[in-house]
Design a protein around this motif. Structure first.
Motif, PDB file in Angstrom:
ATOM      1  N   ALA A   1       1.250  56.305  53.821  1.00 48.19           N
ATOM      2  CA  ALA A   1       0.906  55.932  52.450  1.00 48.19           C
ATOM      3  C   ALA A   1       1.234  54.484  52.147  1.00 48.19           C
ATOM      4  O   ALA A   1       1.182  54.075  50.979  1.00 48.19           O
ATOM      5  N   LYS A   2       1.522  53.696  53.118  1.00 47.07           N
ATOM      6  CA  LYS A   2       1.814  52.282  52.895  1.00 47.07           C
ATOM      7  C   LYS A   2       0.503  51.513  52.935  1.00 47.07           C
ATOM      8  O   LYS A   2      -0.170  51.462  53.974  1.00 47.07           O
ATOM      9  N   LEU A   3       0.122  50.909  51.788  1.00 53.36           N
ATOM     10  CA  LEU A   3      -1.189  50.283  51.631  1.00 53.36           C
ATOM     11  C   LEU A   3      -1.083  48.767  51.716  1.00 53.36           C
ATOM     12  O   LEU A   3      -0.097  48.163  51.272  1.00 53.36           O
ATOM     13  N   VAL A   4      -2.189  48.178  52.195  1.00 54.44           N
ATOM     14  CA  VAL A   4      -2.334  46.727  52.264  1.00 54.44           C
ATOM     15  C   VAL A   4      -3.730  46.387  51.737  1.00 54.44           C
ATOM     16  O   VAL A   4      -4.728  46.988  52.157  1.00 54.44           O
ATOM     17  N   TYR A   5      -3.814  45.421  50.754  1.00 53.86           N
ATOM     18  CA  TYR A   5      -5.079  45.022  50.142  1.00 53.86           C
ATOM     19  C   TYR A   5      -5.625  43.792  50.836  1.00 53.86           C
ATOM     20  O   TYR A   5      -4.871  42.884  51.232  1.00 53.86           O
TER      21      TYR A   5
ATOM     22  N   ILE B   1       0.969  64.152  57.967  1.00 54.79           N
ATOM     23  CA  ILE B   1       0.197  63.369  58.914  1.00 54.79           C
ATOM     24  C   ILE B   1      -0.763  62.508  58.099  1.00 54.79           C
ATOM     25  O   ILE B   1      -1.060  62.799  56.940  1.00 54.79           O
ATOM     26  N   ASN B   2      -1.287  61.470  58.631  1.00 58.20           N
ATOM     27  CA  ASN B   2      -2.169  60.538  57.940  1.00 58.20           C
ATOM     28  C   ASN B   2      -3.588  61.119  57.890  1.00 58.20           C
ATOM     29  O   ASN B   2      -4.452  60.784  58.708  1.00 58.20           O
ATOM     30  N   ASP B   3      -3.829  61.964  56.910  1.00 58.97           N
ATOM     31  CA  ASP B   3      -5.134  62.601  56.782  1.00 58.97           C
ATOM     32  C   ASP B   3      -5.819  62.285  55.453  1.00 58.97           C
ATOM     33  O   ASP B   3      -6.826  62.899  55.117  1.00 58.97           O
ATOM     34  N   ASN B   4      -5.308  61.347  54.645  1.00 57.32           N
ATOM     35  CA  ASN B   4      -5.914  60.955  53.368  1.00 57.32           C
ATOM     36  C   ASN B   4      -6.097  59.450  53.325  1.00 57.32           C
ATOM     37  O   ASN B   4      -5.161  58.688  53.606  1.00 57.32           O
ATOM     38  N   GLU B   5      -7.340  59.042  52.980  1.00 55.72           N
ATOM     39  CA  GLU B   5      -7.603  57.616  52.861  1.00 55.72           C
ATOM     40  C   GLU B   5      -7.207  57.131  51.462  1.00 55.72           C
ATOM     41  O   GLU B   5      -7.177  57.915  50.513  1.00 55.72           O
ATOM     42  N   PRO B   6      -6.923  55.868  51.287  1.00 54.49           N
ATOM     43  CA  PRO B   6      -6.581  55.331  49.976  1.00 54.49           C
ATOM     44  C   PRO B   6      -7.775  55.426  49.020  1.00 54.49           C
ATOM     45  O   PRO B   6      -8.926  55.276  49.427  1.00 54.49           O
TER      46      PRO B   6
ATOM     47  N   VAL C   1      -6.017  45.377  40.879  1.00 57.03           N
ATOM     48  CA  VAL C   1      -6.608  46.658  41.262  1.00 57.03           C
ATOM     49  C   VAL C   1      -5.518  47.530  41.864  1.00 57.03           C
ATOM     50  O   VAL C   1      -4.556  47.031  42.468  1.00 57.03           O
ATOM     51  N   ASN C   2      -5.657  48.832  41.704  1.00 58.78           N
ATOM     52  CA  ASN C   2      -4.654  49.780  42.194  1.00 58.78           C
ATOM     53  C   ASN C   2      -5.346  50.893  42.976  1.00 58.78           C
ATOM     54  O   ASN C   2      -6.380  51.419  42.545  1.00 58.78           O
ATOM     55  N   ALA C   3      -4.721  51.220  44.115  1.00 58.37           N
ATOM     56  CA  ALA C   3      -5.185  52.336  44.937  1.00 58.37           C
ATOM     57  C   ALA C   3      -4.004  53.253  45.223  1.00 58.37           C
ATOM     58  O   ALA C   3      -2.848  52.823  45.251  1.00 58.37           O
ATOM     59  N   THR C   4      -4.303  54.511  45.439  1.00 61.32           N
ATOM     60  CA  THR C   4      -3.270  55.507  45.745  1.00 61.32           C
ATOM     61  C   THR C   4      -3.630  56.243  47.026  1.00 61.32           C
ATOM     62  O   THR C   4      -4.814  56.352  47.388  1.00 61.32           O
TER      63      THR C   4
ATOM     64  N   MET D   1      -1.324  52.845  56.663  1.00 65.44           N
ATOM     65  CA  MET D   1      -0.651  52.536  57.941  1.00 65.44           C
ATOM     66  C   MET D   1      -0.289  51.063  58.009  1.00 65.44           C
ATOM     67  O   MET D   1      -0.321  50.431  59.062  1.00 65.44           O
ATOM     68  N   ALA D   2      -0.005  50.512  56.762  1.00 67.84           N
ATOM     69  CA  ALA D   2       0.402  49.110  56.638  1.00 67.84           C
ATOM     70  C   ALA D   2      -0.646  48.162  57.180  1.00 67.84           C
ATOM     71  O   ALA D   2      -0.337  47.055  57.634  1.00 67.84           O
TER      72      ALA D   2
END
Length: 776
Positions: free
Chosen positions: A192-196, A149-154, A178-181, A238-239
């Motif tokens: 886990a799909k990230l958008v900057y 489930i989506n329980d961790n922030e980047p 810059v890189n985020a995980t 969440m894109a």
């Protein structure tokens, strides 16, 4: 068979099989295969029998319910449902995280699980017969997977990023990435799909949504206007949709310098001033151009390009402060020119051709230097004066004249003087008004060839007076010659080459002539005509016994006018030589030694004599030490002579050693009592003089004693001092010494003390009172 999950069919055709096979997969991932036979058009399915009806379970993470979370049911087809089957669970988390109902086979999770900590658990299940305890079938392994489930922030890899980019960069220039995980499962959904995106830093910078690359978004960003920027970047999962979790980071961007700013003077002209007496190379002043760049892009160079003062002024660059330092190149003259003007140009030393359109990268300014007047010293007509004078020139004759003038407009009168440090002997005098130099003392070129004088009042000029030579010195030997001639020498043989020197300095050089003062039968001289001469033997056969030294007078003359000559004596020793002419010995003593004893033998003899002398002296000293000299009688001793005994006394009871009563009074003298136990050591026989009777006075007593000593044959043969402690016999109290009390015995009567007068009253009271007390 009882199932909790729906089944779906996946038909697969395997052409290499004799008959088709259909694989059935449960929604929980368990596979079953069915054999089928084709009987005409009718498909007949036959299920292959399996022991377990499960293979994989799924469980959601972060369960928040109050009851245990149900995972699934485990059941073997060998379980007849009569309650004889017992299910046992083992593996990861068995008994702690996962529990199984032994009867029904229901599997539950007892704890809240986090997929980011552990994504799956591998367990083993086995069914046993409760009665027999035997396994109904082998253990089978299965997997419990945790659904994300989506329980961790980047989270960015750095809290703060630092980047730099050249100023004036084009749009789209790369700045930093810059890189985020995100700890959520990237394979499941968009957790886990990230958008900057950029939150702060627009419109100067932009960020690519998918990669996190930061780029320049505005052109012509000037470092001289703004140097540093802070950019805030956000990463959202969440894109990027609403409800997704996000994290941010800070990017500090610094614009680096490029040479895009040309140097510029703050003023178009500068005014400086200095005294006309300023030395060459001294600083007049400083000017500086402004350059907005930094580092090597701000380095500048100054130079003079034009102006009427270009010959007198120069400018150098101070590399530390980037200032132009104006210095004196040639002495300034207030009387001839008061203002010197130059045009100064400044340029960058490191120019970038890509920014040439922003130029020109140079600037110019006018610098005016005003010369200030000073009271200048007089100026001589020549930088140096040279006069010549003969050394025999009489006193009072003028040597030469110097001239000077005052360069100032005031034209003060000039006075001349000689620096006495340059003329310590006071040989010259200068007229203070006209500068004429005259001779005060006689000159001698051999003592001082040149005189360097300095004439000054404020200014100085060297005056070199050359004393010309006059032939007033005779030549002499150039050195002290040690010449010898061998006894076996032959006639005409060379024994010495001589040369001469002359303190005079003729213009054509020295020319010496060597001759003998008279005809010599032993030696002759031959002039080599090169200021040297050879001494030759006139005969052969010299003998040291007849003559050991010869003196040869040599006359040396010069050729200058007037001719000067001197006679120098050459000392020639006669020596013994070997066959090749090498000297062996020259002294007569050596000749005697050669005929008699050798040097070593003589040294040995001298040493023996010296040792004998030392032995004699030593024995004499020991003999004198054994002898006892008589003690000189002290003036405090009352005896005529001293008798020495080399033993200690016997104490108070030893009455035979010496009778002390003889010292009390001359009239109380008994016969001399000698010690019976030892023999006294006496230098001379002891002679006791006869006692004096009825001496009228001390003077008569002394005269009498003197006569006895003069006539005494036993008196020592040297002067001695005899001291006598004679009290005299005129006192009615006789002797007051307590030593006399040892001679008489019995009680004493002290009544007579009262008759002696008031001086003895205290003494009479002491003794008369004491006797009275004793009698009572």
């Amino acid at each position: 068979m009882i199932m909790n999950h729906f089944l779906w069919l996946l038909p697969l055709v395997f052409p290499h099989l004799s008959s088709p096979v259909i694989l059935l997969e449960r929604s929980d991932g368990n596979l079953f295969h069915w054999n089928h036979l084709m009987k005409g058009d009718k498909l007949v399915l036959h299920r292959s029998k399996r022991d377990w009806m499960w293979r994989q379970f799924f469980l959601s993470e972060e369960y928040t319910g109050s009851n245990y979370q149900y995972v699934g049911k485990l059941r073997s087809d060998k379980d007849r449902g009569d309650g004889t089957a017992r299910y046992v669970l083992s593996g990861e988390g068995a008994g702690t995280i996962f529990r199984i109902d032994e009867k029904s086979g229901d599997l539950h999770a007892t704890q809240r699980l986090d997929r980011e900590e552990k994504a799956s658990y591998t367990l083993q299940a086995q069914a046993f017969n409760k009665i027999t305890g035997l396994p109904l079938e082998p253990a089978t392994e299965f997997i419990v997977k945790i659904h994300d489930i989506n329980d961790n922030e980047p989270k960015f890899t750095k809290a703060v990023y630092t980047a730099s980019v050249p100023e004036m960069s084009d749009i789209g220039t790369f700045v930093i990435e810059v890189n985020a995980t995100d700890a959520d499962d990237a394979t499941y959904g968009n957790s886990a799909k990230l958008v900057y995106s950029i939150l702060q830093g627009q419109p100067y910078f932009s960020v690519e949504p998918e990669t996190g690359i930061v780029r320049i978004a505005l052109s012509n960003m000037d470092r001289e206007v703004r140097k540093e920027y802070q950019v805030v970047i956000q990463a959202k999962d969440m894109a990027g949709q609403m409800g997704g979790l996000s994290g941010t980071t800070m990017v500090n961007v610094t614009l680096t310098d490029v040479n895009d700013s040309p140097p510029r003077f703050a003023y178009s002209s500068y005014h400086l001033s200095t005294y006309e007496s300023a030395e060459i190379g001294s600083t007049v002043g400083r000017i500086k151009a402004n350059d907005g760049d930094e580092g090597e892009n701000a380095e500048m160079k100054y130079r003079i390009v034009d102006g009427d003062g270009k010959e007198y002024l120069d400018i150098i660059t101070d590399e530390t402060t980037q200032e132009g330092v104006m210095v004196i190149k040639k002495k300034l003259d207030y009387e001839s020119k008061r203002v010197y003007t130059v045009k100064v140009e400044v340029t960058n030393t490191h120019q970038d051709p890509s920014f040439s359109d922003l130029g020109p990268f140079l600037d110019t300014a006018i610098v005016k230097v005003t010369a200030k007047d000073v009271d200048e010293p007089p100026v001589f007509s020549r930088p140096q004066y040279v006069f010549e004078v003969n050394e025999d020139t009489p006193k009072g004759i003028a040597v030469g004249t110097i001239t000077a003038w005052d360069p100032d407009a005031t034209h003060y009168p000039i006075q001349y003087a000689i620096d006495q440090h340059t003329d310590p002997e006071r040989l010259y005098h200068i007229d203070p008004k006209n500068g004429s130099i005259t001779i005060l003392k006689s000159l001698d070129r051999e003592v001082s060839k040149n005189s360097l004088l300095t004439h000054h009042i404020i200014s100085r000029v060297p005056v070199l007076i050359k004393v010309l030579d006059v032939n007033d010195n005779a030549p002499e030997f150039a050195m002290i010659y040690e010449t010898f001639v061998c006894e076996n020498v032959k006639a005409g043989q060379l024994i010495q080459t001589i040369s001469a020197i002359d303190t005079d300095d003729p213009l054509v050089g020295h020319k010496f002539v060597f001759t003998l003062s008279s005809m010599n039968p032993n030696f002759t001289i031959f002039d080599n005509e090169d200021n040297t001469a050879r001494i030759l033997t006139r005969r052969s056969g010299f003998n040291r016994r007849e003559m050991s030294v010869y003196y040869l007078p040599v006359v040396i003359s010069d050729s200058d006018y007037p001719i000067q000559s001197s006679t120098s004596t050459l000392t020639i020793r006669v020596c013994s030589c070997d066959a090749t002419g090498n000297m062996r010995s020259c002294s007569v003593d050596a000749l005697l030694l050669s005929a008699g004893l050798s040097t070593g033998a003589l040294v040995a003899i001298l040493l023996c004599i010296l040792i004998l002398l030392m032995i004699v002296v030593l024995f004499s000293a020991l003999k004198k030490q054994r002898r006892k000299e008589p003690l000189i009688i002290s003036k405090e001793d009352v005896r005529d002579n001293v008798v020495s005994y080399n033993d200690e006394g016997g104490g108070e009871e030893d009455t035979q050693a010496f009778d002390i009563g003889t010292l009390r009074h001359p009239e109380v003298i008994e016969s001399n009592k000698l010690r019976r136990d030892i023999i006294p050591e006496m230098l001379f026989p002891y002679h006791r003089p006869s006692p004096m009777k009825e001496c009228a006075d001390v003077r008569d007593f002394i005269i009498s004693r003197l006569q006895e000593n003069d006539t005494d044959p036993f008196t020592p043969p040297y002067d001695s001092l005899a001291t006598y402690a004679y009290e005299g016999n005129g006192s009615i109290a006789e002797s007051l010494s307590s030593l006399e009390s040892s001679v008489t015995e019995g009680d004493h009567e002290y009544d007579y003390l009262s008759n002696w007068g008031p001086q003895f009253k205290k003494l009479a009271d002491m003794y008369i009172g004491k006797d009275t007390g004793v009698a009572n």
